[in-house]
Scaffold this motif. Structure first.
Motif, mmCIF file in Angstrom:
data_model
loop_
_atom_site.group_PDB
_atom_site.id
_atom_site.type_symbol
_atom_site.label_atom_id
_atom_site.label_comp_id
_atom_site.label_asym_id
_atom_site.label_seq_id
_atom_site.Cartn_x
_atom_site.Cartn_y
_atom_site.Cartn_z
ATOM 1 N N GLY A 302 0.901 -1.465 -0.008
ATOM 2 C CA GLY A 302 0.050 -0.112 -0.187
ATOM 3 C C GLY A 302 0.731 1.449 -0.003
ATOM 4 O O GLY A 302 0.269 2.230 0.537
ATOM 5 N N SER A 303 1.980 1.311 -0.698
ATOM 6 C CA SER A 303 2.800 2.526 -0.798
ATOM 7 C C SER A 303 3.262 2.351 -1.922
ATOM 8 O O SER A 303 3.699 1.364 -2.602
ATOM 9 N N VAL A 304 3.846 3.461 -2.640
ATOM 10 C CA VAL A 304 4.733 3.803 -3.736
ATOM 11 C C VAL A 304 5.808 2.769 -3.633
ATOM 12 O O VAL A 304 6.359 2.088 -4.485
ATOM 13 N N ASN A 305 6.665 2.728 -2.427
ATOM 14 C CA ASN A 305 7.921 2.143 -2.178
ATOM 15 C C ASN A 305 7.710 0.732 -2.353
ATOM 16 O O ASN A 305 8.499 -0.218 -3.124
ATOM 17 N N LYS A 306 6.747 0.382 -1.696
ATOM 18 C CA LYS A 306 6.257 -1.273 -1.728
ATOM 19 C C LYS A 306 5.887 -1.615 -2.825
ATOM 20 O O LYS A 306 6.450 -2.632 -3.370
ATOM 21 N N LEU A 307 5.111 -0.931 -3.706
ATOM 22 C CA LEU A 307 4.604 -1.312 -4.948
ATOM 23 C C LEU A 307 5.806 -1.252 -5.736
ATOM 24 O O LEU A 307 5.726 -2.369 -6.571
ATOM 25 N N VAL A 308 6.594 -0.417 -5.812
ATOM 26 C CA VAL A 308 7.662 -0.241 -6.938
ATOM 27 C C VAL A 308 8.753 -1.497 -6.493
ATOM 28 O O VAL A 308 9.140 -2.108 -7.624
ATOM 29 N N SER A 309 8.861 -1.745 -5.200
ATOM 30 C CA SER A 309 9.719 -2.904 -5.035
ATOM 31 C C SER A 309 9.185 -4.219 -5.671
ATOM 32 O O SER A 309 10.098 -4.997 -6.252
ATOM 33 N N PHE A 310 8.074 -4.197 -5.395
ATOM 34 C CA PHE A 310 7.327 -5.667 -5.738
ATOM 35 C C PHE A 310 7.210 -5.734 -7.317
ATOM 36 O O PHE A 310 7.712 -6.743 -7.939
ATOM 37 N N ALA A 311 6.868 -4.539 -8.031
ATOM 38 C CA ALA A 311 6.781 -4.334 -9.400
ATOM 39 C C ALA A 311 8.133 -4.787 -10.223
ATOM 40 O O ALA A 311 8.116 -5.301 -11.049
ATOM 41 N N GLY A 312 9.222 -4.197 -9.556
ATOM 42 C CA GLY A 312 10.517 -4.362 -9.872
ATOM 43 C C GLY A 312 10.862 -5.795 -9.896
ATOM 44 O O GLY A 312 11.805 -6.317 -10.956
ATOM 45 N N GLY A 313 10.393 -6.446 -8.987
ATOM 46 C CA GLY A 313 10.677 -7.818 -9.056
ATOM 47 C C GLY A 313 9.996 -8.685 -10.158
ATOM 48 O O GLY A 313 10.282 -10.139 -10.178
ATOM 49 N N LEU A 314 9.063 -8.181 -10.620
ATOM 50 C CA LEU A 314 8.174 -8.934 -11.737
ATOM 51 C C LEU A 314 8.652 -8.449 -13.185
ATOM 52 O O LEU A 314 8.285 -9.134 -14.021
ATOM 53 N N LYS A 315 9.650 -7.083 -13.422
ATOM 54 C CA LYS A 315 9.649 -6.846 -14.622
ATOM 55 C C LYS A 315 10.637 -7.516 -15.461
ATOM 56 O O LYS A 315 10.649 -7.302 -16.801
ATOM 57 N N GLY A 316 11.274 -8.518 -14.767
ATOM 58 C CA GLY A 316 11.930 -9.304 -15.757
ATOM 59 C C GLY A 316 11.039 -10.557 -16.445
ATOM 60 O O GLY A 316 11.838 -11.343 -17.059
ATOM 61 N N ILE A 317 10.146 -10.579 -16.070
ATOM 62 C CA ILE A 317 9.216 -11.755 -16.907
ATOM 63 C C ILE A 317 8.492 -11.291 -17.878
ATOM 64 O O ILE A 317 7.901 -10.392 -18.095
ATOM 65 N N SER A 318 9.006 -11.764 -19.049
ATOM 66 C CA SER A 318 8.483 -11.368 -20.327
ATOM 67 C C SER A 318 7.247 -12.174 -20.652
ATOM 68 O O SER A 318 6.918 -13.264 -20.206
ATOM 69 N N SER A 319 6.521 -11.755 -21.729
ATOM 70 C CA SER A 319 5.099 -12.492 -22.046
ATOM 71 C C SER A 319 5.537 -14.041 -22.523
ATOM 72 O O SER A 319 4.762 -14.938 -22.218
ATOM 73 N N SER A 320 6.593 -14.202 -23.286
ATOM 74 C CA SER A 320 6.965 -15.722 -23.469
ATOM 75 C C SER A 320 7.256 -16.460 -22.369
ATOM 76 O O SER A 320 7.167 -17.414 -22.530
ATOM 77 N N ASN A 321 7.602 -15.955 -21.155
ATOM 78 C CA ASN A 321 7.779 -16.821 -20.093
ATOM 79 C C ASN A 321 6.523 -16.742 -19.025
ATOM 80 O O ASN A 321 6.470 -17.197 -17.753
ATOM 81 N N MET A 322 5.290 -16.202 -19.458
ATOM 82 C CA MET A 322 4.102 -16.378 -19.069
ATOM 83 C C MET A 322 3.197 -17.509 -19.449
ATOM 84 O O MET A 322 2.816 -17.545 -20.522
ATOM 85 N N HIS A 323 2.849 -18.532 -18.584
ATOM 86 C CA HIS A 323 2.106 -19.811 -18.949
ATOM 87 C C HIS A 323 0.565 -19.376 -18.609
ATOM 88 O O HIS A 323 0.589 -19.214 -17.553
#
Length: 379
Positions: A302-323
């Protein structure tokens, strides 16, 4: 968008008795009610906020921080939940919602009664290492037994049997939706993300549209969408129409719409990665402002810092690696507008995710599909 939906199957049926401490007696509705469709985009969009967070633009940072709405899921659900699995993976319940008030009233039609609907639900499993993910869509028309639950404001609801899956959110909001998903899957949801109707449409426009290719003509007067086969850069209004359509392609079921939504999400992920916001501060801010206004999270995000940290951990996932799959279901013999969980096959899906493994092909073989696969692809 002036989307006055025509009556159609699949909107929350009988929810059982939802008042405090009254036993729900769920039953299936025979009448059709107006549709409210939405697509829940994933957290990758929020990753761009990290640039603003590092510029020292304090005013902008605090403005974005104030946009975010959060709900304390953990306090509402207490300790009677599946055990958290400590294997480096994460499970996120992602919902698309329509509050039917304010700007959402215009998009969804109906009355300005302030009620809430959820028409898209996905469990995103991020594997250890955060380089790949499995996404399991749960059809809103699935007949389930809803557990008793407590809302974040303390209101209690008893269990209801034989009700539609999306009645959980309508009955008790985010906390009841999370508890229902955990009861179905046996998996603890580490996070909760929700995006509303109007935020979705505006976000697509802020991104400059999303490019998709349709392999067949799509013409659905209900969702106000008319696309010829070919490549299109969809506006927010067109994108909303695409993820709402159920009569334009396939067998007209919610399962077909789920296949369109999954294809669109892959195209959206590609668009977010390629939009070039890092070199355009105004565009970055517009996207961040829209995304943070549109999103509701669990309190841990529930804060920008936390959301950014979380989203940053996901940005390495490309669409080709989504099942992307749909929870194994079959059409209900008693009502073709509803589906029933294929228990044995669904167990394969949830067991695989609990153990941080790939979903086996056998889990979805022979299940109902909706016949819209391949109609939309990313470009």
């Amino acid at each position: 968008m002036s989307a006055e939906s025509t009556p159609e199957p699949g909107i929350p049926g009988d929810t059982g008795k939802t008042g405090p401490r009254h036993r729900g007696k769920g039953r299936r509705r025979k009448t059709r009610s107006k549709g409210r469709k939405g697509l829940m985009i994933t957290a990758w969009t929020a990753a761009g906020i990290v640039v603003l967070g590092g510029t020292g633009a304090g005013y902008l940072y605090f403005k974005l921080n104030g946009n975010i709405k959060s709900v304390d899921i953990d306090s509402a659900l207490g300790t009677a939940r599946p055990t958290k699995v400590d294997n480096g993976s994460e499970n996120i319940l992602v919902l698309g919602s329509d509050t039917r008030s304010g700007s959402n009233k215009k998009l969804g039609g109906g009355t300005d009664d302030g009620s809430a609907r959820s028409d898209t639900a996905m469990v995103i499993h991020v594997y250890e290492g955060h380089k790949k993910a499995s996404v399991v869509s749960i059809p809103r028309d699935t007949i389930i037994d809803r557990p008793e639950c407590t809302e974040t404001d303390g209101t209690e609801h008893d269990a209801a049997t034989g009700v539609m899956f999306n009645s959980a959110y309508t009955t008790g909001g985010a906390a009841c939706a999370v508890k229902t998903v955990e009861s179905i899957t046996g998996i603890r949801m580490d996070h909760y993300l929700e995006v509303d109707f109007s935020g979705f449409e505006k976000l697509i426009d802020d991104l400059g549209g999303v490019k998709v290719t349709t392999t067949k003509d799509i013409n659905d007067s209900d969702s106000h969408l008319n696309l010829k086969a070919g490549t299109h850069t969809l506006t927010g209004e067109q994108a909303l129409g695409l993820v709402r359509t159920r009569h334009g392609v396939g067998d007209g079921s919610d399962l077909g719409r789920i296949q369109l939504q999954q294809a669109f999400i892959k195209a959206l992920v590609n668009q977010v990665k390629d939009v070039g916001v890092l070199t355009n501060p105004k565009k970055l801010y517009d996207i961040a402002n829209t995304a943070t206004k549109a999103v509701t999270t669990d309190s841990d995000l529930g804060s920008v810092n936390k959301l950014v940290s979380f989203a940053g951990g996901l940005k390495g996932i490309s669409s080709s690696n989504m099942h992307m799959v749909t929870m194994p279901v079959q059409y209900d013999p008693a009502n073709p507008n509803r589906v029933l969980v294929e228990e044995a096959k669904a167990k394969q899906v949830w067991t695989a995710l609990k153990n941080d493994r790939t979903i086996p092909k056998s889990a979805t073989a022979g299940t109902a599909t909706g016949q819209a696969k391949g109609v939309v692809t990313s470009s």
